[in-house]
Design a protein around this motif. Structure first.
Motif, PDB file in Angstrom:
ATOM      1  N   GLY A 269      90.326  -6.846  -4.009  1.00  0.00           N
ATOM      2  CA  GLY A 269      90.582  -7.402  -2.705  1.00  0.00           C
ATOM      3  C   GLY A 269      89.431  -7.090  -1.760  1.00  0.00           C
ATOM      4  O   GLY A 269      88.424  -6.503  -2.140  1.00  0.00           O
ATOM      5  N   ALA A 270      89.578  -7.502  -0.514  1.00  0.00           N
ATOM      6  CA  ALA A 270      88.584  -7.217   0.529  1.00  0.00           C
ATOM      7  C   ALA A 270      87.177  -7.624   0.105  1.00  0.00           C
ATOM      8  O   ALA A 270      86.201  -6.948   0.405  1.00  0.00           O
ATOM      9  CB  ALA A 270      88.616  -5.739   0.904  1.00  0.00           C
ATOM     10  N   GLY A 271      87.083  -8.725  -0.640  1.00  0.00           N
ATOM     11  CA  GLY A 271      85.776  -9.258  -1.000  1.00  0.00           C
ATOM     12  C   GLY A 271      85.127  -8.657  -2.214  1.00  0.00           C
ATOM     13  O   GLY A 271      83.949  -8.920  -2.474  1.00  0.00           O
ATOM     14  N   SER A 272      85.841  -7.856  -2.991  1.00  0.00           N
ATOM     15  CA  SER A 272      85.282  -7.265  -4.212  1.00  0.00           C
ATOM     16  C   SER A 272      86.111  -7.720  -5.409  1.00  0.00           C
ATOM     17  O   SER A 272      87.222  -7.217  -5.642  1.00  0.00           O
ATOM     18  CB  SER A 272      85.279  -5.735  -4.131  1.00  0.00           C
ATOM     19  OG  SER A 272      84.363  -5.285  -3.155  1.00  0.00           O
ATOM     20  N   ALA A 273      85.592  -8.679  -6.136  1.00  0.00           N
ATOM     21  CA  ALA A 273      86.286  -9.240  -7.291  1.00  0.00           C
ATOM     22  C   ALA A 273      85.297 -10.072  -8.093  1.00  0.00           C
ATOM     23  O   ALA A 273      84.220 -10.427  -7.603  1.00  0.00           O
ATOM     24  CB  ALA A 273      87.477 -10.105  -6.850  1.00  0.00           C
ATOM     25  N   THR A 274      85.699 -10.388  -9.312  1.00  0.00           N
ATOM     26  CA  THR A 274      84.828 -11.232 -10.118  1.00  0.00           C
ATOM     27  C   THR A 274      84.708 -12.630  -9.531  1.00  0.00           C
ATOM     28  O   THR A 274      85.674 -13.192  -9.012  1.00  0.00           O
ATOM     29  CB  THR A 274      85.340 -11.333 -11.554  1.00  0.00           C
ATOM     30  OG1 THR A 274      84.423 -12.145 -12.327  1.00  0.00           O
ATOM     31  CG2 THR A 274      86.711 -11.978 -11.637  1.00  0.00           C
ATOM     32  N   GLY A 275      83.504 -13.171  -9.604  1.00  0.00           N
ATOM     33  CA  GLY A 275      83.326 -14.564  -9.275  1.00  0.00           C
ATOM     34  C   GLY A 275      83.960 -15.448 -10.329  1.00  0.00           C
ATOM     35  O   GLY A 275      84.311 -15.000 -11.425  1.00  0.00           O
ATOM     36  N   GLY A 276      84.119 -16.698 -10.013  1.00  0.00           N
ATOM     37  CA  GLY A 276      84.703 -17.650 -10.943  1.00  0.00           C
ATOM     38  C   GLY A 276      85.285 -18.829 -10.184  1.00  0.00           C
ATOM     39  O   GLY A 276      85.703 -18.691  -9.033  1.00  0.00           O
ATOM     40  N   GLY A 277      85.279 -19.968 -10.839  1.00  0.00           N
ATOM     41  CA  GLY A 277      85.790 -21.181 -10.215  1.00  0.00           C
ATOM     42  C   GLY A 277      85.052 -22.391 -10.734  1.00  0.00           C
ATOM     43  O   GLY A 277      84.625 -22.415 -11.900  1.00  0.00           O
ATOM     44  N   TYR A 278      84.875 -23.386  -9.882  1.00  0.00           N
ATOM     45  CA  TYR A 278      84.300 -24.660 -10.311  1.00  0.00           C
ATOM     46  C   TYR A 278      83.147 -25.077  -9.401  1.00  0.00           C
ATOM     47  O   TYR A 278      83.230 -24.969  -8.182  1.00  0.00           O
ATOM     48  CB  TYR A 278      85.368 -25.754 -10.337  1.00  0.00           C
ATOM     49  CG  TYR A 278      86.425 -25.487 -11.379  1.00  0.00           C
ATOM     50  CD1 TYR A 278      86.217 -25.852 -12.703  1.00  0.00           C
ATOM     51  CD2 TYR A 278      87.600 -24.829 -11.041  1.00  0.00           C
ATOM     52  CE1 TYR A 278      87.167 -25.578 -13.676  1.00  0.00           C
ATOM     53  CE2 TYR A 278      88.562 -24.558 -12.006  1.00  0.00           C
ATOM     54  CZ  TYR A 278      88.338 -24.927 -13.325  1.00  0.00           C
ATOM     55  OH  TYR A 278      89.281 -24.646 -14.285  1.00  0.00           O
ATOM     56  N   SER A 279      82.100 -25.553 -10.032  1.00  0.00           N
ATOM     57  CA  SER A 279      80.950 -26.070  -9.307  1.00  0.00           C
ATOM     58  C   SER A 279      81.339 -27.323  -8.523  1.00  0.00           C
ATOM     59  O   SER A 279      82.283 -28.034  -8.878  1.00  0.00           O
ATOM     60  CB  SER A 279      79.831 -26.398 -10.292  1.00  0.00           C
ATOM     61  OG  SER A 279      78.775 -27.087  -9.664  1.00  0.00           O
ATOM     62  N   LYS A 280      80.587 -27.586  -7.483  1.00  0.00           N
ATOM     63  CA  LYS A 280      80.740 -28.841  -6.748  1.00  0.00           C
ATOM     64  C   LYS A 280      79.537 -29.749  -6.949  1.00  0.00           C
ATOM     65  O   LYS A 280      79.467 -30.825  -6.343  1.00  0.00           O
ATOM     66  CB  LYS A 280      80.965 -28.552  -5.266  1.00  0.00           C
ATOM     67  CG  LYS A 280      82.269 -27.824  -4.982  1.00  0.00           C
ATOM     68  CD  LYS A 280      82.456 -27.588  -3.496  1.00  0.00           C
ATOM     69  CE  LYS A 280      83.755 -26.836  -3.220  1.00  0.00           C
ATOM     70  NZ  LYS A 280      83.707 -25.450  -3.728  1.00  0.00           N
TER      71      LYS A 280
END
Length: 425
Positions: A269-280
């Protein structure tokens, strides 16, 4: 450290966002870290045990004949001296070769400059932990005198360094523990930089070079050039490039002998986590269209998803790095996806040695393995618990098989490395 370009060095810090320092002259002992600091500090042997690498190392697959190329801003005051201390403390051999190149010049180290110190930390992390997983591989460190932050700044210099490494045949495995939020590159200049990198990646891939990049340490929330988070989920470049294998972060739970217990998505939380998701900007590449379920393809809206795979990245399930340049020299505990990219680079060096040639582009093979349930269960630790959601921004959840927070999961190296060396048809 997405706001300063590095995917790690200052963002992956435990306990009040401060580096945790082991104040004894000897290297940290995991059992003591757990009782005295309420965090784990895995030794190289524990990480190797947890991810099933020791059997391969004991069989002689140590990355011999391979070279890992590390790209960072500024570098470190004495990375070889610190690596030798790390090796001596953990019973590792020194690498067969260690070279540092500054083809663009150098910047004078300023230990009062927090950005520069962060890059120094990142450099030592990259060097020491790439070596820990491939003790027989050579290491080449190339440094830029310009700090890579957000947007275009620093990226053209990094591209020049990578071109230099390719032109001079310095190595076939590139570890990239840095990145910029994708949206900060949606300017004409930024799009040109991404295109220039992709043209280079394509050219280098034809020469059997492997590119690895950390997925970021801010979860789904990434900053603009002014340090303010976008109000929607974002990903980073170059991890989003289809030519790159993107590395996410987990929380690894193992006993003090390194025996694997479980893993979850790294998210403090608070901005510390693994990145991940989808490109735009990058459309869904062939290896994802072919091997991911229609449900996931629908979630992607036809765009590239990251990460592809993961590695331990939680600062509370940390790894020690020796830093002689700090005011209080010694071991400091690190996490972040920037710890995963160099360790995956070490695994690939071991796989290259086993194969007898450079594997080059990994993603087709990784997705063939991951989409085969029988192979995947033996090759990956499938992470199904957790998410990278950040407050008011949303994000993505882990689930069976590939997901947009941990990819296919973390390596079961004893089975995965031979599969990479001799891929399924």
């Amino acid at each position: 450290m997405q706001s300063h370009g590095v995917s790690g060095a200052l963002m992956h810090i435990a306990r009040g966002r401060h580096l945790v320092h082991w104040r004894l002259k000897t290297p940290p002992v995991d059992e003591d870290c757990r009782t005295q600091m309420q965090l784990s500090c895995y030794s190289p042997n524990e990480i190797r045990t947890a991810y099933g690498l020791n059997s391969l190392l004991n069989a002689g697959f140590i990355g011999a004949g391979q070279t890992i190329v590390v790209i960072d801003s500024f570098g470190s005051p004495n990375p070889l001296k610190d690596l030798k201390r790390f090796d001596a403390d953990y019973g590792l051999p020194d690498p067969p070769s260690f070279q540092v190149f500054h083809p663009l010049g150098t910047a004078k180290f300023d230990q009062n400059n927090s950005d520069m110190v962060g890059w120094e930390q990142e450099t030592n992390l990259d060097v020491q932990w790439a070596h820990a997983l491939a003790p027989g591989a050579g290491i080449v460190l190339l440094t830029s005198p310009v700090s890579e932050t957000q947007g275009v700044q620093g990226l053209p210099e990094f591209l020049k360094l990578e071109e230099y490494a390719l032109d001079h045949h310095l190595g076939n495995i590139f570890s990239q523990s840095w990145g910029a939020t994708e949206e900060t590159l949606f300017t004409p200049e930024g799009k040109k930089v991404m295109q220039d990198f992709d043209d280079f990646y394509r050219k280098a891939t034809m020469q059997h070079v492997t590119f690895l990049a950390s997925a970021g340490d801010s979860g789904s929330a990434n900053p603009d050039v002014n340090g303010n988070n976008y109000p929607f989920p974002t990903v980073g470049f170059p991890a989003d490039s289809p030519w790159v294998t993107a590395i996410g972060g987990t929380s690894l739970y193992a006993d003090t002998s390194g025996n694997y217990q479980r893993e979850t998505v790294w998210n403090e939380g608070a901005g510390s986590a693994t990145g991940g998701g989808y490109s735009k900007i990058y459309r869904e590449p062939f290896f994802q269209r072919q091997h991911l379920s229609p449900l996931l393809s629908g979630q992607s809206h036809g765009y590239r998803g990251i990460p592809d795979v993961s590695f331990n990245g939680d600062p509370t399930t940390s790894v020690p790095v020796y830093l002689s340049f700090m005011p209080d020299p010694g071991y400091y505990m690190f996490g972040g996806t920037s710890a995963g990219a160099p360790q995956w680079a070490g695994l690939i060096a071991d796989a290259n040695q086993m194969a007898g040639h450079s594997l080059g582009y990994l993603n087709d093979t990784l997705y063939k393995i991951g989409s085969n349930p029988t192979l995947a269960s033996q090759a990956f630790n499938d992470i199904t618990v957790g998410d990278n959601k950040q407050d008011k921004i949303g994000g993505y959840s882990a689930g069976p098989g590939w997901d947009a927070v941990t990819g296919w999961g973390t390596p079961k190296a004893g089975f995965l490395v031979p599969l990479l060396a001799q891929p399924p048809q």
